[in-house]
Design an enzyme around this catalytic site. Structure first.
Site, PDB file in Angstrom:
ATOM      1  N   CYS A  71      -9.177   2.399   3.884  1.00  0.00           N
ATOM      2  CA  CYS A  71      -8.634   3.645   4.427  1.00  0.00           C
ATOM      3  C   CYS A  71      -9.211   4.846   3.687  1.00  0.00           C
ATOM      4  CB  CYS A  71      -7.108   3.643   4.334  1.00  0.00           C
ATOM      5  SG  CYS A  71      -6.355   5.148   4.973  1.00  0.00           S
ATOM      6  N   CYS A  93      -6.748   7.701   3.123  1.00  0.00           N
ATOM      7  CA  CYS A  93      -5.814   7.462   2.014  1.00  0.00           C
ATOM      8  C   CYS A  93      -6.513   7.617   0.662  1.00  0.00           C
ATOM      9  CB  CYS A  93      -5.246   6.040   2.059  1.00  0.00           C
ATOM     10  SG  CYS A  93      -4.839   5.423   3.682  1.00  0.00           S
ATOM     11  N   ASP A  94      -7.708   7.072   0.530  1.00  0.00           N
ATOM     12  CA  ASP A  94      -8.313   6.931  -0.793  1.00  0.00           C
ATOM     13  C   ASP A  94      -9.575   7.764  -1.028  1.00  0.00           C
ATOM     14  OD1 ASP A  94      -6.407   5.013  -1.426  1.00  0.00           O
ATOM     15  OD2 ASP A  94      -7.607   3.379  -0.605  1.00  0.00           O
TER      16      ASP A  94
END
Ligand code: NAP
Length: 326
Positions: free
Chosen positions: A147, A150-151
Site C-alpha cells: 500500500c 499507507c507507507d
C-alpha cells in the site's frame, strides 16, 4: 437446557471497520460479539486486526499527528470497543446460514452462534507475489509494502529508487503517488502491455522519474533487515538480473475475504466484493450489513473502513429497532 438467546449483533472481522462497528454497537447497548479471526502463518497474511497489522507507521489517520503503528492502532480500537462491553472471540466464522432468523453461524471451533443481525467486516487481503523474503520484509517493516498510500511517504523511501510490481490501475495509482517522494519509480510488469486504463498509464508515464521494466517477474527480494534490491527474470528468455531498489510496492490486486459467505446468498460482484445498497451498509439480505474492504475495492483506507463500520452499526441498530429485536 433451552437455547441461549441469540446475540443482537455479531461482527465478523477485526480491522478498523469491525472495531468501529463494535464501538458504535456497544454504545447503543447491543452487546456486540466480534469474531476477530485466528492468527495464522498463512502466506496471505490474513491476521486478526486486518491489513493494518502489516503496516508499520500509519501517518494518514486523523488524530495521530506523530503517526502510530498499525498493530498499536488496532489494539487501541479493540480496547475502546471492549470498554463499552464488546465481547471478543478469537475464532473465525466459517459458514453462515441467513435463510432463517435468527441467523445461524458456525465458528472455527465447531460452535454454533446465533444472531439477530450480522455485520460483515472481514476485509480483503492484498495479493502478494508469494516470495519468502517478500513476506518477511513486509512483516518486519523492511521496505516491502502492498500500500503506497499507507507507507509511501515514510522517510525510508524518500529520494530512493522504488519498484512497483503490477500493471493494473492500482499499480499506476501507487506508482504515481510514489513519484512524489522517490528519486525514481520502476514499474515491473510481467507482460509487454499494461492492463491499466490509458489515462492512468499516461498519468504515470508522464512523470519525469517514471520507468517501466517490461516482461519481467520478481523472483527474489534481496536484503536482510532492509530491502536492497530485487532479482528479476525476463519472461521471454529466462535471463535473470538484479535491480537495486530501496522499496518494493506490490500492487497485483486484492482478494476480499468472503470464503465463509459461500452458499449464504449474500450478493457479491464479479471480483468477489459484497454489493451494498445505495449509500448504505445494507446487503441484499435483511439484517446483514457490511463495512470496510470486504465491500470496497476503491478506497481501502483505514479511515474509510472505520466510517463504513460506523454506518453499519447505525444501520443495524435501526434495523433491530424496527424489528423489535434490540
Ligand atoms: P487488476 O486490474 O486485477 O491488475 C492486477 C495487475 O497485477 C495486472 O496487471 C496483473 O498482470 C498483475 N499481476 C497479477 N498477479 C500477478 C503476479 N502474481 N505477478 C505479477 N503480476 C501480477 O487489479 P488492480 O490494479 O488492483 O485493480 C482492481 C480494480 O480496481 C480494477 O477494476 C481497477 O480498474 C480498479 N481500480 C481503479 C482505480 C482508479 O480508477 N483510480 C484505481 C485502482 C483500482 P496482467 O495484466 O498480466 O494480468
Amino acid at each position: 437446557m433451552p437455547d441461549a438467546p441469540p446475540h443482537k449483533v455479531v461482527i465478523i472481522g477485526s480491522g478498523p471497520a469491525g472495531w468501529t462497528a463494535a464501538i458504535y454497537a456497544a454504545r447503543a447497548q447491543l452487546n456486540p460479539v466480534v469474531f476477530v479471526g485466528v492468527a495464522t502463518q498463512s502466506p496471505s497474511l490474513v491476521l486478526p486486526g486486518g491489513q493494518l497489522m502489516l503496516t508499520t507507521d500509519v501517518e494518514n489517520y486523523p488524530g495521530f499527528p506523530e503517526a502510530v503503528s498499525g498493530p498499536e492502532m488496532m489494539a487501541m480500537f479493540q480496547k475502546q470497543a471492549e470498554r463499552f462491553g464488546t465481547t471478543v472471540v478469537g475464532r473465525d466464522i466459517v459458514t453462515c446460514d441467513f435463510s432463517t432468523m435468527p441467523f445461524t453461524l458456525h465458528d472455527s471451533a465447531g460452535e454454533t452462534v446465533r444472531a439477530n443481525a450480522v455485520i460483515l467486516a472481514s476485509g480483503a487481503t492484498a495479493n502478494w507475489i508469494g516470495l519468502e523474503n517478500e513476506l518477511r520484509l513486509a512483516q518486519s517493516g523492511g521496505g516491502v509494502s502492498a500500500c503506497a498510500v499507507c507507507d509511501g511517504a515514510l522517510p525510508i523511501f524518500k529520494d530512493q529508487h522504488l519498484a512497483v510490481v503490477g500493471g493494473g490501475d492500482s499499480a499506476m495509482e501507487e506508482a504515481v503517488f510514489l513519484t512524489k517522494y522517490a528519486s525514481k519509480v520502476t514499474v515491473i510488469h510481467r507482460r509487454d502491455r499494461l492492463r491499466a486504463s490509458k489515462i492512468m498509464q499516461q498519468r504515470f508515464l508522464s512523470q519525469p522519474n517514471a520507468d517501466v521494466m517490461w516482461n519481467k517477474v520478481v523472483v527474489d527480494v534481496l536484503g536482510d533487515e532492509k530491502i536492497t534490491g530485487l532479482e528479476v527474470e525476463d519472461t521471454t528468455n529466462g535471463r535473470r538480473s538484479t535491480l537495486e531498489v530501496r522499496g518494493l510496492f506490490v500492487a497485483i490486486g486484492h482478494t476480499p475475504a468472503t470464503g465463509f459467505l459461500e452458499g449464504s446468498g449474500v450478493e457479491l460482484d464479479d471480483a468477489g466484493y459484497v454489493i451494498l445498497g445505495d449509500r448504505s451498509s445494507r446487503t441484499n439480505i435483511e439484517g446483514v450489513f457490511a463495512a470496510g474492504d470486504i465491500a470496497d475495492a476503491r478506497y481501502r483506507q483505514a479511515v474509510t473502513a472505520a466510517g463504513m463500520g460506523c454506518q453499519a452499526a447505525i444501520d443495524a441498530e435501526h434495523w433491530l429497532a424496527a424489528h423489535g429485536s434490540n
